[in-house]
Design an enzyme around this catalytic site. Structure first.
Site, mmCIF file in Angstrom:
data_model
loop_
_atom_site.group_PDB
_atom_site.id
_atom_site.type_symbol
_atom_site.label_atom_id
_atom_site.label_comp_id
_atom_site.label_asym_id
_atom_site.label_seq_id
_atom_site.Cartn_x
_atom_site.Cartn_y
_atom_site.Cartn_z
ATOM 1 N N HIS A 140 -3.375 7.137 2.582
ATOM 2 C CA HIS A 140 -3.795 5.802 2.170
ATOM 3 C C HIS A 140 -5.156 5.492 2.792
ATOM 4 O O HIS A 140 -5.362 5.678 4.002
ATOM 5 C CB HIS A 140 -2.749 4.781 2.616
ATOM 6 C CG HIS A 140 -3.175 3.364 2.411
ATOM 7 N ND1 HIS A 140 -3.761 2.933 1.244
ATOM 8 C CD2 HIS A 140 -3.107 2.273 3.237
ATOM 9 C CE1 HIS A 140 -4.041 1.645 1.347
ATOM 10 N NE2 HIS A 140 -3.655 1.223 2.548
ATOM 11 N N ASN A 183 -10.326 -0.386 0.273
ATOM 12 C CA ASN A 183 -8.869 -0.246 0.260
ATOM 13 C C ASN A 183 -8.334 -0.842 -1.042
ATOM 14 O O ASN A 183 -8.297 -2.062 -1.196
ATOM 15 C CB ASN A 183 -8.304 -0.977 1.486
ATOM 16 C CG ASN A 183 -6.798 -0.928 1.556
ATOM 17 O OD1 ASN A 183 -6.133 -0.529 0.601
ATOM 18 N ND2 ASN A 183 -6.247 -1.351 2.679
ATOM 19 N N CYS A 201 0.816 -1.229 0.000
ATOM 20 C CA CYS A 201 0.000 0.000 0.000
ATOM 21 C C CYS A 201 0.842 1.269 0.000
ATOM 22 O O CYS A 201 0.310 2.361 -0.213
ATOM 23 C CB CYS A 201 -0.933 -0.005 1.194
ATOM 24 S SG CYS A 201 -1.943 -1.479 1.279
HETATM 25 O O1 UT7 Z 1 -3.751 -1.316 3.552
HETATM 26 C C1 UT7 Z 1 -3.256 -2.334 4.355
HETATM 27 C C2 UT7 Z 1 -3.330 -1.930 5.738
HETATM 28 N N1 UT7 Z 1 -4.479 -2.456 6.389
HETATM 29 C C3 UT7 Z 1 -5.039 -1.740 7.358
HETATM 30 O O2 UT7 Z 1 -4.692 -0.642 7.613
HETATM 31 C C4 UT7 Z 1 -6.096 -2.387 8.206
HETATM 32 C C5 UT7 Z 1 -5.910 -1.964 9.646
HETATM 33 N N2 UT7 Z 1 -6.851 -2.616 10.517
HETATM 34 C C6 UT7 Z 1 -8.170 -2.305 10.514
HETATM 35 O O3 UT7 Z 1 -8.609 -1.463 9.779
HETATM 36 C C7 UT7 Z 1 -9.048 -2.982 11.540
HETATM 37 O O4 UT7 Z 1 -8.252 -3.704 12.457
HETATM 38 C C8 UT7 Z 1 -10.084 -3.939 10.888
HETATM 39 C C9 UT7 Z 1 -11.127 -3.140 10.142
HETATM 40 C C10 UT7 Z 1 -9.388 -4.900 9.945
HETATM 41 C C11 UT7 Z 1 -10.798 -4.762 11.968
HETATM 42 O O5 UT7 Z 1 -11.414 -3.873 12.879
HETATM 43 P P1 UT7 Z 1 -11.221 -4.115 14.436
HETATM 44 O O6 UT7 Z 1 -12.015 -3.082 15.111
HETATM 45 O O7 UT7 Z 1 -9.757 -4.170 14.724
HETATM 46 O O8 UT7 Z 1 -11.933 -5.504 14.652
HETATM 47 P P2 UT7 Z 1 -11.313 -6.855 15.247
HETATM 48 O O9 UT7 Z 1 -10.359 -7.466 14.284
HETATM 49 O O10 UT7 Z 1 -10.857 -6.591 16.641
HETATM 50 O O11 UT7 Z 1 -12.601 -7.756 15.317
HETATM 51 C C12 UT7 Z 1 -13.657 -7.452 16.226
HETATM 52 C C13 UT7 Z 1 -14.719 -8.522 16.071
HETATM 53 C C14 UT7 Z 1 -14.176 -9.946 16.170
HETATM 54 O O12 UT7 Z 1 -15.136 -10.733 16.830
HETATM 55 P P3 UT7 Z 1 -14.972 -11.076 18.391
HETATM 56 O O13 UT7 Z 1 -13.673 -11.820 18.502
HETATM 57 O O14 UT7 Z 1 -14.953 -9.754 19.101
HETATM 58 O O15 UT7 Z 1 -16.169 -11.904 18.684
HETATM 59 C C15 UT7 Z 1 -14.101 -10.402 14.735
HETATM 60 O O16 UT7 Z 1 -14.219 -11.801 14.592
HETATM 61 O O17 UT7 Z 1 -15.325 -8.435 14.780
HETATM 62 C C16 UT7 Z 1 -15.278 -9.706 14.144
HETATM 63 N N3 UT7 Z 1 -15.183 -9.492 12.707
HETATM 64 C C17 UT7 Z 1 -16.266 -9.281 11.933
HETATM 65 N N4 UT7 Z 1 -17.571 -9.232 12.221
HETATM 66 C C18 UT7 Z 1 -18.423 -8.985 11.208
HETATM 67 C C19 UT7 Z 1 -14.080 -9.425 11.935
HETATM 68 N N5 UT7 Z 1 -14.410 -9.186 10.657
HETATM 69 C C20 UT7 Z 1 -15.762 -9.090 10.639
HETATM 70 C C21 UT7 Z 1 -16.699 -8.827 9.619
HETATM 71 N N6 UT7 Z 1 -18.009 -8.784 9.955
HETATM 72 N N7 UT7 Z 1 -16.334 -8.614 8.348
#
Ligand code: UT7
Length: 320
Positions: free
Chosen positions: A247, A277, A111
């Site tokens: 980004h 993204n 990215c």
């Molecule tokens: O360009 C490359 C660089 N990439 C990035 O910059 C991405 C950086 N990271 C992020 O933007 C965020 O970490 C994400 C958007 C990827 C995830 O958001 P988060 O607030 O960090 O969520 P999380 O990974 O902590 O997940 C929270 C919950 C989990 O469930 P539990 O364990 O709390 O029960 C996940 O399993 O959300 C769940 N989850 C989803 N639920 C519904 C993860 N993906 C999904 C989904 N729909 N698509």
């Protein structure tokens, strides 16, 4: 001498995939995706690949610059999802647009690729080695995405953005790049690994893996740091900057960067809602939108900044 951006162009595939569409294939909701990321929909390439999208963006950038492809000295294409191992995507774009006098090669910095390409061509232009350059940020991550993995498949989209630069007195004021290979495993995608005639295994294709929270923490720390570095090293006051073209990985990352820089959010334009993204393409697509909307005037100072797999990061201060 430095490199001045004299034209921009972008291209996204026609096919729109909404959050509701994805909720039919994985356990997710529009509400989760919008509140956690800001993404409403993305474009997915159905019949075209990385190089074709790149060539379309390149043609638009050349048209905006009022330049013929034959005038280009160098083409740098930044991607982490090339169509082939070789020939490289830049050579395919060269052939497609007829840039017969250019040298063409790819840069792989995920990215951050567009910022790495910008810094690299700027060095060539500054040194007087080349006079004109085409840089492209393009990714087709839909082909590297595991469409059963809800933690990644809702995040990405396909697209391409390009800029034409010419050696002039003003333009890129300063740029910085950085990388930390020890953190590579938090965001990775292996490709064609593990097979040869001695071990008898067929090469296996990998999918994108991301530790989202680790990447999030890295981004909200490193992006403000590298922006402050580029401003400090160029002796530029942050209030002189009109826009921070960041980004587009997550609207919450953009908000956090604005907050850490103590800058109003209206100086941080976003289009993640429409495209998701697009990896190396987010910054040049957003730049092209700002340019075509008439929001950039000669003399404006803007900062572009990217971060991503590697891990890598980069920022550039540019006078329009
Ligand atoms: O360009 C490359 C660089 N990439 C990035 O910059 C991405 C950086 N990271 C992020 O933007 C965020 O970490 C994400 C958007 C990827 C995830 O958001 P988060 O607030 O960090 O969520 P999380 O990974 O902590 O997940 C929270 C919950 C989990 O469930 P539990 O364990 O709390 O029960 C996940 O399993 O959300 C769940 N989850 C989803 N639920 C519904 C993860 N993906 C999904 C989904 N729909 N698509």
């Amino acid at each position: 001498m430095t490199g001045r951006i004299i034209g921009t162009g972008s291209y996204v595939p026609e096919q729109v995939v909404t959050n509701e569409d994805l909720a039919k294939i994985v356990d997710t909701t529009d509400e989760w995706i919008v509140t956690r990321t800001g993404i409403h929909e993305r474009r997915i390439a159905v019949h075209e690949g990385t190089s074709e999208m790149a060539a379309k963006a390149a043609r638009r950038a050349l048209e905006d610059a009022g330049m013929e492809a034959g005038e280009l000295d160098i083409i740098l294409l930044a991607t982490s999802s090339p169509d082939n191992c070789f020939p490289n995507g830049a050579c395919e774009v060269q052939a497609a647009i007829g840039a017969k006098n250019a040298v063409a090669f790819d840069i792989s910095a995920a990215c951050s690729g567009f910022e790495f390409a910008l810094s690299t061509v700027q060095a060539f232009l500054q040194a007087g080695i080349y006079k004109t350059a085409l840089i492209i940020g393009v990714d087709c991550l839909s082909k590297l995405t595991d469409w059963n993995d809800r933690s990644t498949c809702v995040l990405f989209g396909d697209g391409a953005g390009a800029a034409v630069l010419r050696a002039e007195e003003t333009g890129v004021i300063h740029s910085v790049m950085g990388s930390d290979g020890t953190k590579g495993p938090v965001l990775s995608c292996s490709a064609r690994t593990g097979g040869n005639f001695l071990n008898g295994k067929r090469p296996e294709l990998g999918f994108i893996y991301m530790d989202g929270q680790e990447v999030f923490k890295f981004a909200v720390k490193k992006v403000p740091e590298c922006i402050q570095q580029v401003l400090k090293e160029s002796g530029t006051d942050i209030d002189e900057v009109k826009y921070f073209v960041l980004h587009q990985a997550n609207y919450r990352i953009c908000e956090s960067v604005a907050k850490r820089l103590k800058q109003p959010l209206d100086k941080v334009p976003m289009n993640i809602g429409s495209y998701g993204n697009t990896s190396g393409a987010t910054v040049p697509i957003l730049l092209d939108e700002l340019n075509r909307q008439g929001k950039l005037e000669r003399g404006d100072k803007i900062v572009m900044a990217g971060f991503g797999g590697g891990l890598t990061w980069g920022a550039a201060l540019v006078e329009w």
